[in-house]
Design a protein around this motif. Structure first.
Motif, PDB file in Angstrom:
ATOM      1  N   GLY B 228      -6.614  -2.980  -2.534  1.00 58.00           N
ATOM      2  CA  GLY B 228      -7.401  -1.773  -2.322  1.00 58.00           C
ATOM      3  C   GLY B 228      -8.752  -2.044  -1.692  1.00 58.00           C
ATOM      4  N   THR B 229      -8.948  -1.478  -0.508  1.00 56.39           N
ATOM      5  CA  THR B 229     -10.227  -1.602   0.196  1.00 56.39           C
ATOM      6  C   THR B 229     -11.103  -0.387  -0.107  1.00 56.39           C
ATOM      7  OG1 THR B 229      -9.250  -2.872   2.014  1.00 56.39           O
ATOM      8  CG2 THR B 229     -11.271  -1.692   2.508  1.00 56.39           C
ATOM      9  N   THR B 230     -12.384  -0.626  -0.310  1.00 57.44           N
ATOM     10  CA  THR B 230     -13.364   0.449  -0.461  1.00 57.44           C
ATOM     11  C   THR B 230     -14.254   0.442   0.776  1.00 57.44           C
ATOM     12  OG1 THR B 230     -13.404   0.121  -2.862  1.00 57.44           O
ATOM     13  CG2 THR B 230     -15.264   1.337  -1.905  1.00 57.44           C
ATOM     14  N   VAL B 231     -14.332   1.581   1.446  1.00 58.48           N
ATOM     15  CA  VAL B 231     -15.175   1.667   2.646  1.00 58.48           C
ATOM     16  C   VAL B 231     -16.189   2.788   2.468  1.00 58.48           C
ATOM     17  CG1 VAL B 231     -15.224   2.092   5.147  1.00 58.48           C
ATOM     18  CG2 VAL B 231     -13.278   0.895   4.137  1.00 58.48           C
ATOM     19  N   VAL B 266      -8.015   0.302  -7.765  1.00 58.01           N
ATOM     20  CA  VAL B 266      -6.841   0.175  -8.639  1.00 58.01           C
ATOM     21  C   VAL B 266      -6.038   1.476  -8.679  1.00 58.01           C
ATOM     22  CG1 VAL B 266      -6.134  -0.038 -11.066  1.00 58.01           C
ATOM     23  CG2 VAL B 266      -7.682  -1.720 -10.072  1.00 58.01           C
ATOM     24  N   THR B 267      -6.711   2.623  -8.761  1.00 56.64           N
ATOM     25  CA  THR B 267      -5.979   3.883  -8.903  1.00 56.64           C
ATOM     26  C   THR B 267      -5.487   4.443  -7.574  1.00 56.64           C
ATOM     27  OG1 THR B 267      -8.097   5.058  -8.863  1.00 56.64           O
ATOM     28  CG2 THR B 267      -7.135   4.610 -11.024  1.00 56.64           C
ATOM     29  N   HIS B 268      -6.232   4.267  -6.499  1.00 59.10           N
ATOM     30  CA  HIS B 268      -5.869   4.910  -5.236  1.00 59.10           C
ATOM     31  C   HIS B 268      -5.664   3.932  -4.080  1.00 59.10           C
ATOM     32  CE1 HIS B 268      -7.508   8.263  -7.568  1.00 59.10           C
ATOM     33  NE2 HIS B 268      -6.840   9.058  -6.777  1.00 59.10           N
ATOM     34  N   GLY B 269      -5.818   2.632  -4.328  1.00 55.67           N
ATOM     35  CA  GLY B 269      -5.709   1.668  -3.231  1.00 55.67           C
ATOM     36  C   GLY B 269      -4.605   0.643  -3.425  1.00 55.67           C
ATOM     37  N   SER B 270      -3.765   0.850  -4.445  1.00 54.09           N
ATOM     38  CA  SER B 270      -2.690  -0.100  -4.707  1.00 54.09           C
ATOM     39  C   SER B 270      -1.355   0.608  -4.542  1.00 54.09           C
ATOM     40  CB  SER B 270      -2.789  -0.638  -6.139  1.00 54.09           C
ATOM     41  OG  SER B 270      -3.990  -1.355  -6.313  1.00 54.09           O
ATOM     42  N   ASN B 271      -0.517   0.094  -3.657  1.00 56.03           N
ATOM     43  CA  ASN B 271       0.810   0.681  -3.453  1.00 56.03           C
ATOM     44  C   ASN B 271       0.755   2.147  -3.079  1.00 56.03           C
ATOM     45  OD1 ASN B 271       2.538  -1.518  -3.841  1.00 56.03           O
ATOM     46  ND2 ASN B 271       2.109  -1.446  -6.036  1.00 56.03           N
ATOM     47  N   GLN B 272      -0.211   2.517  -2.264  1.00 55.78           N
ATOM     48  CA  GLN B 272      -0.337   3.901  -1.804  1.00 55.78           C
ATOM     49  C   GLN B 272      -0.189   3.908  -0.285  1.00 55.78           C
ATOM     50  OE1 GLN B 272      -1.173   6.695  -3.653  1.00 55.78           O
ATOM     51  NE2 GLN B 272      -1.720   5.809  -5.642  1.00 55.78           N
ATOM     52  N   LYS B 274      -1.176   6.403   1.459  1.00 56.99           N
ATOM     53  CA  LYS B 274      -2.184   7.322   1.976  1.00 56.99           C
ATOM     54  C   LYS B 274      -3.580   6.735   1.876  1.00 56.99           C
ATOM     55  CE  LYS B 274      -0.238  11.873   1.232  1.00 56.99           C
ATOM     56  NZ  LYS B 274      -0.377  13.130   0.503  1.00 56.99           N
ATOM     57  N   VAL B 275      -4.429   7.184   2.784  1.00 59.08           N
ATOM     58  CA  VAL B 275      -5.847   6.867   2.702  1.00 59.08           C
ATOM     59  C   VAL B 275      -6.523   7.997   1.924  1.00 59.08           C
ATOM     60  CG1 VAL B 275      -7.971   6.566   4.029  1.00 59.08           C
ATOM     61  CG2 VAL B 275      -5.813   5.651   4.912  1.00 59.08           C
ATOM     62  N   TYR B 276      -7.291   7.649   0.895  1.00 60.22           N
ATOM     63  CA  TYR B 276      -8.013   8.666   0.123  1.00 60.22           C
ATOM     64  C   TYR B 276      -9.464   8.704   0.583  1.00 60.22           C
ATOM     65  CZ  TYR B 276      -3.925   9.166  -2.733  1.00 60.22           C
ATOM     66  OH  TYR B 276      -2.650   9.419  -3.153  1.00 60.22           O
ATOM     67  N   LEU B 277      -9.959   9.909   0.697  1.00 65.92           N
ATOM     68  CA  LEU B 277     -11.236  10.122   1.374  1.00 65.92           C
ATOM     69  C   LEU B 277     -12.090  11.102   0.589  1.00 65.92           C
ATOM     70  CD1 LEU B 277     -11.815   8.935   4.178  1.00 65.92           C
ATOM     71  CD2 LEU B 277     -11.220  11.135   5.158  1.00 65.92           C
ATOM     72  N   LEU B 292     -18.675   9.019   4.404  1.00 66.28           N
ATOM     73  CA  LEU B 292     -17.315   9.065   3.870  1.00 66.28           C
ATOM     74  C   LEU B 292     -17.108   7.895   2.919  1.00 66.28           C
ATOM     75  CD1 LEU B 292     -15.237   9.741   7.121  1.00 66.28           C
ATOM     76  CD2 LEU B 292     -15.938  11.407   5.385  1.00 66.28           C
ATOM     77  N   LEU B 293     -16.495   8.178   1.772  1.00 64.35           N
ATOM     78  CA  LEU B 293     -16.010   7.119   0.889  1.00 64.35           C
ATOM     79  C   LEU B 293     -14.497   7.063   1.075  1.00 64.35           C
ATOM     80  CD1 LEU B 293     -16.398   5.064  -1.473  1.00 64.35           C
ATOM     81  CD2 LEU B 293     -16.026   6.977  -3.025  1.00 64.35           C
ATOM     82  N   MET B 294     -13.997   5.909   1.465  1.00 66.51           N
ATOM     83  CA  MET B 294     -12.557   5.761   1.716  1.00 66.51           C
ATOM     84  C   MET B 294     -11.989   4.703   0.795  1.00 66.51           C
ATOM     85  SD  MET B 294     -12.728   5.407   5.869  1.00 66.51           S
ATOM     86  CE  MET B 294     -11.005   4.953   6.011  1.00 66.51           C
ATOM     87  N   ILE B 295     -10.827   4.986   0.216  1.00 65.81           N
ATOM     88  CA  ILE B 295     -10.091   3.975  -0.543  1.00 65.81           C
ATOM     89  C   ILE B 295      -8.695   3.904   0.052  1.00 65.81           C
ATOM     90  CG2 ILE B 295      -9.174   3.273  -2.786  1.00 65.81           C
ATOM     91  CD1 ILE B 295     -12.066   3.321  -3.106  1.00 65.81           C
TER      92      ILE B 295
END
Lengths: 320, 320
Positions: B228-231, B266-272, B274-277, B292-295
């Motif tokens: 999971g990347t946090t941008v 862990v919640t939105h960047g693993s095995n997803q 989709k990009v969450y924004l 923008l916060l992106m996970i």
């Protein structure tokens, strides 16, 4: 002239760092009183300037014995202590967490040469001290129109319970056991958590620099790191400055080191009294926008550093 | 019409994710060939569309059997494979790490509707795909004059050796044993490491958007996070846009979800997939700058997503 000093809230992790810094700076301490709202007998005594100091009960303390109080404790009992100390004519440096601070007093930042006659000095939050200390000298040259902050906080900002919680979470996950979450809103080990309600940096900066129209955005993230804050700050100036001027300004800030090394929380943000800084900018000779990478130990470079510097001015007022 | 497909570099962590995504999307795969430059007999066979596929030796592969090659492997042997595949008329989607890519071919980003006649499509880096995919629709409305990126990368960007190295470091530190550093430049467990030489996002964005004068600054940090990347991205537009337009643009991007939830790796960047924004902006109705916060899981939303989308266009060319 030595001052009699009380530290109200000796159970807090930052009290330890405060006493270390007072010793390191050879602050002229007369008598030292360590006060706690917890059971004083459960607390360890400490060695300070080669004397053993026992922790005393906050409620029964005779405030007339102290001239200067560092107020650190974050429970209701310390609100009462604030009043008692004030009534007894103590100078108070308020280091409590933001939610426990009195809103009746303005913020004090060392370098602002504020009114030393005031009996109460409220320290801004650690992150505010870090940022304000670095951006302040730029206002002598030009305005800062935009300040964008991404800060990665270590668990030490939550005191001992923060470091214990991360260690426990990590051990549980490494052993395949389920998490028992007590402190963080969600799993922090091997994760990054956004910190909600992070706008007090914005409001504190407004209080500290009321003349400036500082447009600030802040994203606070909780990192799975024990000590050391990582800050990336983008600064937009009203007027471009020569790059060499920016380097000169940054180099001249007290307790700040402009470094070319690889900066990390473990190497430069643990048990360090200095803020480490890197200027990240393009090839242009004049810069209107630039990025700073900052690494600092918030327990040492934040409000404590500010508080001790304030106390030094109270002992030896600076000629204006 | 099904295509015969080869995956060259089946030992790489992202090959697994690539095959999962091809199955999930029900990509019309005729024959599937898994190729490795390592010892093929040491590799596990995999189940794909209810068939057992054995890993084959790269060097002895007859390239005329494949129509489309996903090139994933990052050793010199795959450079030779590239030539062999090209000579045999295969279409090639090049997913290698940036240092192994051929510089002779331009970059391909799905949404750019580029020339599908070309036989070689070079995917940009994972982070470039993430960022480019989100900023691209804004260019239809106005220019982006400044783009400031802070990205926290998980160790999964280094493949299995990355996740193993973080687990090992953490276990050593938790047990009070000294670190044996093999992969990272410095202790990564409970630390944040700046990633040096992070400028390929800048150069890849320039290749992808050659018409735009995109002023980009990038700080890449390696976080002690498995997946999971946090941008955090600050975007400055040439002309302000209504906030509702910005929300509408962000909501309409494929594979992107605009979310109000607390986003973490862990919640939105693993095995997803989709990009969450999250859009972080002030109270104004018109925005010239916003954050923008992106996970995202870079293994699923980066070059693989891009590669599979490209492959879909190769199978069923989009009517222009």
């Amino acid at each position: 002239m030595p001052m009699n000093i009380a530290v109200a809230g000796s159970e807090e992790l930052i009290s330890e760092n405060l006493l270390e810094l007072l010793q390191e700076k050879q602050f002229p301490v007369g008598k030292l009183f360590l006060l706690t709202a917890l059971d004083a007998e459960d607390q360890d005594s400490i060695r300070f300037n080669n004397q053993t100091i026992y922790v005393q009960d906050l409620a029964s303390f005779d405030w007339s014995q102290a001239e200067l109080v560092f107020l650190v404790g974050n429970t209701d009992e310390y609100v009462a202590a604030f009043s008692a100390a004030e009534q007894n004519g103590c100078k108070i440096i308020d280091l409590r967490n933001i939610e426990h601070k009195s809103s009746l007093h303005g913020l004090s930042l060392l370098a602002q040469k504020e009114d030393l006659e005031s009996s109460v000095h409220v320290c801004p939050d650690d992150l505010t001290v870090l940022i304000a200390h670095v951006i302040q000298p730029f206002f002598d040259e030009t305005a800062i129109t935009q300040l964008n902050i991404v800060a990665l906080e270590p668990v030490s900002v939550h005191g001992k319970k923060g470091t214990e919680a991360l260690a426990r979470e990590t051990a549980h996950l490494m052993n395949g056991r389920p998490l028992e979450n007590t402190l963080f809103s969600s799993q922090l080990a091997f994760n990054i958590l956004p910190v909600l309600g992070d706008s007090h940096l914005v409001s504190e900066l407004q209080l500290l620099f009321p003349e400036e129209k500082l447009n600030t955005s802040v994203t606070l993230l909780q990192a799975p790191v024990f000590f050391g804050t990582t800050v990336v700050a983008d600064i937009v100036l009203e007027d471009a400055l020569p790059k060499e001027d920016i380097t000169r300004i940054l180099s001249s800030i007290s307790n700040v080191t402009l470094s070319d090394e690889v900066l990390t929380p473990v190497t430069h943000g643990s048990n360090q009294n200095k803020v480490y800084l890197q200027l990240i900018a393009g090839e242009l000779d004049e810069l209107q926008t630039f990025r700073l990478l900052m690494i600092a130990d918030p327990l040492r470079c934040g409000r404590i550093q500010n508080a001790v510097s304030l106390a030094e001015q109270l002992v030896t007022p600076v000629m204006s």
